[in-house]
Design a protein around this motif. Structure first.
Motif, PDB file in Angstrom:
ATOM      1  N   ARG A 103       0.714  -1.343  -0.157  1.00  0.00           N
ATOM      2  CA  ARG A 103       0.037  -0.042  -0.079  1.00  0.00           C
ATOM      3  C   ARG A 103       0.833   1.229   0.197  1.00  0.00           C
ATOM      4  NH1 ARG A 103      -4.822  -1.626   4.127  1.00  0.00           N
ATOM      5  NH2 ARG A 103      -5.758  -3.378   2.838  1.00  0.00           N
ATOM      6  N   GLU A 104       0.322   2.261  -0.690  1.00  0.00           N
ATOM      7  CA  GLU A 104       1.116   3.432  -1.012  1.00  0.00           C
ATOM      8  C   GLU A 104       0.726   4.753   0.017  1.00  0.00           C
ATOM      9  OE1 GLU A 104       0.951   4.238  -5.023  1.00  0.00           O
ATOM     10  OE2 GLU A 104       2.178   2.350  -5.628  1.00  0.00           O
ATOM     11  N   PHE A 105      -0.177   4.242   0.966  1.00  0.00           N
ATOM     12  CA  PHE A 105      -0.348   5.179   2.059  1.00  0.00           C
ATOM     13  C   PHE A 105      -0.253   4.622   3.494  1.00  0.00           C
ATOM     14  CE2 PHE A 105      -4.137   2.522   0.668  1.00  0.00           C
ATOM     15  CZ  PHE A 105      -4.494   2.241   1.764  1.00  0.00           C
ATOM     16  N   ASP A 106      -0.277   5.565   4.563  1.00  0.00           N
ATOM     17  CA  ASP A 106      -0.405   5.212   5.807  1.00  0.00           C
ATOM     18  C   ASP A 106      -1.597   4.730   6.193  1.00  0.00           C
ATOM     19  OD1 ASP A 106      -0.091   5.385   8.724  1.00  0.00           O
ATOM     20  OD2 ASP A 106       1.385   7.057   8.665  1.00  0.00           O
ATOM     21  N   GLU A 107      -1.706   3.639   6.399  1.00  0.00           N
ATOM     22  CA  GLU A 107      -3.296   3.236   6.983  1.00  0.00           C
ATOM     23  C   GLU A 107      -3.548   3.679   8.246  1.00  0.00           C
ATOM     24  OE1 GLU A 107      -4.986  -1.004   8.506  1.00  0.00           O
ATOM     25  OE2 GLU A 107      -4.144  -1.189   6.387  1.00  0.00           O
ATOM     26  N   ALA A 108      -2.786   3.936   9.309  1.00  0.00           N
ATOM     27  CA  ALA A 108      -3.341   4.488  10.501  1.00  0.00           C
ATOM     28  C   ALA A 108      -3.672   6.136  10.291  1.00  0.00           C
ATOM     29  CB  ALA A 108      -2.102   4.497  11.469  1.00  0.00           C
ATOM     30  N   ALA A 109      -3.047   6.789   9.478  1.00  0.00           N
ATOM     31  CA  ALA A 109      -3.123   8.184   9.151  1.00  0.00           C
ATOM     32  C   ALA A 109      -4.671   8.328   8.300  1.00  0.00           C
ATOM     33  CB  ALA A 109      -2.326   8.914   8.429  1.00  0.00           C
ATOM     34  N   VAL A 110      -4.990   7.295   7.429  1.00  0.00           N
ATOM     35  CA  VAL A 110      -6.060   7.316   6.723  1.00  0.00           C
ATOM     36  C   VAL A 110      -7.215   6.869   7.589  1.00  0.00           C
ATOM     37  CG1 VAL A 110      -7.336   5.992   5.029  1.00  0.00           C
ATOM     38  CG2 VAL A 110      -4.842   6.719   4.507  1.00  0.00           C
ATOM     39  N   LEU A 111      -6.875   6.100   8.786  1.00  0.00           N
ATOM     40  CA  LEU A 111      -8.117   5.641   9.559  1.00  0.00           C
ATOM     41  C   LEU A 111      -8.554   6.619  10.384  1.00  0.00           C
ATOM     42  CD1 LEU A 111      -7.520   1.895  10.195  1.00  0.00           C
ATOM     43  CD2 LEU A 111      -9.297   2.900   9.216  1.00  0.00           C
ATOM     44  N   ASP A 112      -7.351   7.727  10.772  1.00  0.00           N
ATOM     45  CA  ASP A 112      -7.500   8.743  11.551  1.00  0.00           C
ATOM     46  C   ASP A 112      -8.423   9.849  10.985  1.00  0.00           C
ATOM     47  OD1 ASP A 112      -5.971   7.902  13.789  1.00  0.00           O
ATOM     48  OD2 ASP A 112      -4.237   8.771  12.884  1.00  0.00           O
ATOM     49  N   ALA A 113      -8.082  10.000   9.612  1.00  0.00           N
ATOM     50  CA  ALA A 113      -8.774  10.965   8.803  1.00  0.00           C
ATOM     51  C   ALA A 113     -10.360  10.607   8.698  1.00  0.00           C
ATOM     52  CB  ALA A 113      -8.167  10.839   7.412  1.00  0.00           C
ATOM     53  N   ALA A 114     -10.450   9.326   8.405  1.00  0.00           N
ATOM     54  CA  ALA A 114     -11.836   8.741   8.352  1.00  0.00           C
ATOM     55  C   ALA A 114     -12.555   8.713   9.701  1.00  0.00           C
ATOM     56  CB  ALA A 114     -11.780   7.184   7.980  1.00  0.00           C
ATOM     57  N   VAL A 115     -11.926   8.607  10.914  1.00  0.00           N
ATOM     58  CA  VAL A 115     -12.758   8.526  12.192  1.00  0.00           C
ATOM     59  C   VAL A 115     -13.079   9.974  12.255  1.00  0.00           C
ATOM     60  CG1 VAL A 115     -12.031   8.884  14.627  1.00  0.00           C
ATOM     61  CG2 VAL A 115     -11.381   6.870  13.280  1.00  0.00           C
TER      62      VAL A 115
END
Length: 199
Positions: free
Chosen positions: A5-17
């Protein structure tokens, strides 16, 4: 071989939260999620599934980063102090929440869980974890004499869970320090034996 994956999953989940939490599940569109996370619609779908699946992952992330983390930090304290610290943090978070978002778990319980069996089970599971944390604290506090035995540990643990839910709902519509402190202090008075069960 799968591409990394070319993205930070934790950062994406933080943004989604943040996106789901501030808007609510129903009012959050896939476009909102694209704008919040910086991912394309295809990337979101490939990594997390549809909006419902993404919300479920975001909620689980919120629980781990907020609720489970708070429980872990408080479990190492003396039992009565652990309860104090837990609610002190809840009060601080509630009063500093300028957008009055409340608790994402409570919001999910009210908005999504009544119509969705899987979400109902997810929310109930976290509430059971919270009740178990309170039960452990109360039982240990009763054993060391810092918490009243006028009520059973189970009764007090259920009461603390209800107080927690009430404070987090109140924080959305009446985020007043004296109101929230009054609810919490009433629960503490009960723990300290300030209420006669016979009365």
């Amino acid at each position: 071989m799968a591409r990394p994956r070319e993205f930070d999953e934790a950062a994406v989940l933080d943004a989604a939260v943040h996106c789901f939490w501030s808007r609510g599940y129903e009012a959050t569109s896939v476009r909102d999620l694209i704008e919040s996370t910086g991912l394309t619609g295809a990337s979101i779908y490939n990594a997390f599934g549809d909006k419902r699946a993404f919300y479920r992952r975001a909620l689980a992330h919120y629980v781990q980063e907020s609720i489970a983390d708070r429980i872990r930090r408080c479990e190492g304290m003396a039992p009565r102090a652990a309860i104090d610290a837990f609610f002190a943090e809840i009060l601080k978070r509630s009063l500093s929440d300028k957008d009055h978002k409340g608790c994402m778990l409570v919001n999910a319980a009210l908005e999504v869980a009544p119509q969705d069996t899987e979400f109902k089970e997810d929310v109930a599971g976290v509430l059971n974890q919270l009740q178990s944390f309170f039960l452990g604290c109360v039982a240990a506090g009763q054993a060391d004499g810092t918490i009243t035995t006028a009520l059973t540990a189970d009764e007090l643990a259920r009461h603390l869970l209800g107080v927690l839910m009430g404070v987090r709902v109140l924080a959305r519509v009446r985020p007043e320090k004296e109101v929230l402190e009054g609810v919490i202090n009433g629960a503490f008075a009960l723990l300290d034996g300030g209420v006669d069960r016979a009365a």
